[in-house]
Write an enzyme that holds these catalytic residues in place. Structure first.
Site, mmCIF file in Angstrom:
data_model
loop_
_atom_site.group_PDB
_atom_site.id
_atom_site.type_symbol
_atom_site.label_atom_id
_atom_site.label_comp_id
_atom_site.label_asym_id
_atom_site.label_seq_id
_atom_site.Cartn_x
_atom_site.Cartn_y
_atom_site.Cartn_z
ATOM 1 N N ALA A 139 0.831 -1.212 0.000
ATOM 2 C CA ALA A 139 0.000 0.000 0.000
ATOM 3 C C ALA A 139 0.864 1.260 0.000
ATOM 4 O O ALA A 139 0.672 2.160 0.810
ATOM 5 C CB ALA A 139 -0.996 -0.007 1.160
ATOM 6 N N HIS A 140 1.829 1.272 -0.871
ATOM 7 C CA HIS A 140 2.657 2.462 -1.064
ATOM 8 C C HIS A 140 3.362 2.389 -2.415
ATOM 9 O O HIS A 140 3.328 1.352 -3.087
ATOM 10 C CB HIS A 140 3.682 2.607 0.082
#
Ligand code: TYD
Length: 134
Positions: A51-52
């Site tokens: 999630a980045h």
């Protein structure tokens, strides 16, 4: 950078009845020099990692044990990769959002990275990532 730059790299595998051996040589099997190695393990069921995105970092993601899915997103399209072999590495180029899901029990996710840890290289906010790629 686009999803076309990201790919599964098949690493050398020395098959042996005593157990197999795989190795990675920086700049030869992967297109960057390795400055850092880290790994995810003891991931609880249902937990999601990633999630980045990264501005400059290049990575190779390997399922050393068990399996997981890596979903790559270049801001235009997404592509899932199922990782379940320790002789396959997923090359992740810069400017790629990644989600890691479906981590099996006991899985170990090893990441070879082109640079040291640097929080300022991260996109933690998906909307800011989208603004940067457009
Ligand atoms: P993060 O990169 O967000 O983990 P994930 O692989 O799930 O996306 O990192 C989680 C935390 O660990 C964060 O606080 C930063 C820290 N960290 C380091 O200190 N050094 C490292 O090399 C890495 C990868 C993370």
């Amino acid at each position: 950078m686009s999803l076309r730059d990201c790919r599964i790299i098949e690493l050398p595998k020395i098959s042996d009845p005593r157990g197999n051996l795989t190795y990675v040589e920086a700049g030869k099997h992967i297109p960057f020099e390795i400055k850092r190695v880290y790994y995810l393990y003891d991931v609880p069921g249902g937990a999601e990692r990633g999630a980045h995105g990264h501005q400059k970092l290049e990575q190779l993601i390997i399922a050393m044990s068990g399996s997981f899915d890596v979903i790559l997103d270049d801001g235009h399209e997404t592509k899932p990769f199922h990782m379940n072999r320790s002789y396959y590495g997923l090359y992740v180029s810069p400017m790629m959002w990644r989600d890691i899901t479906n981590v099996s029990s006991g899985a170990v996710c090893m990441v070879l990275a082109s640079d040291f840890y640097d929080e300022s290289d991260y996109f933690r906010d998906y909307n800011k990532f989208l603004e940067a790629v457009k």
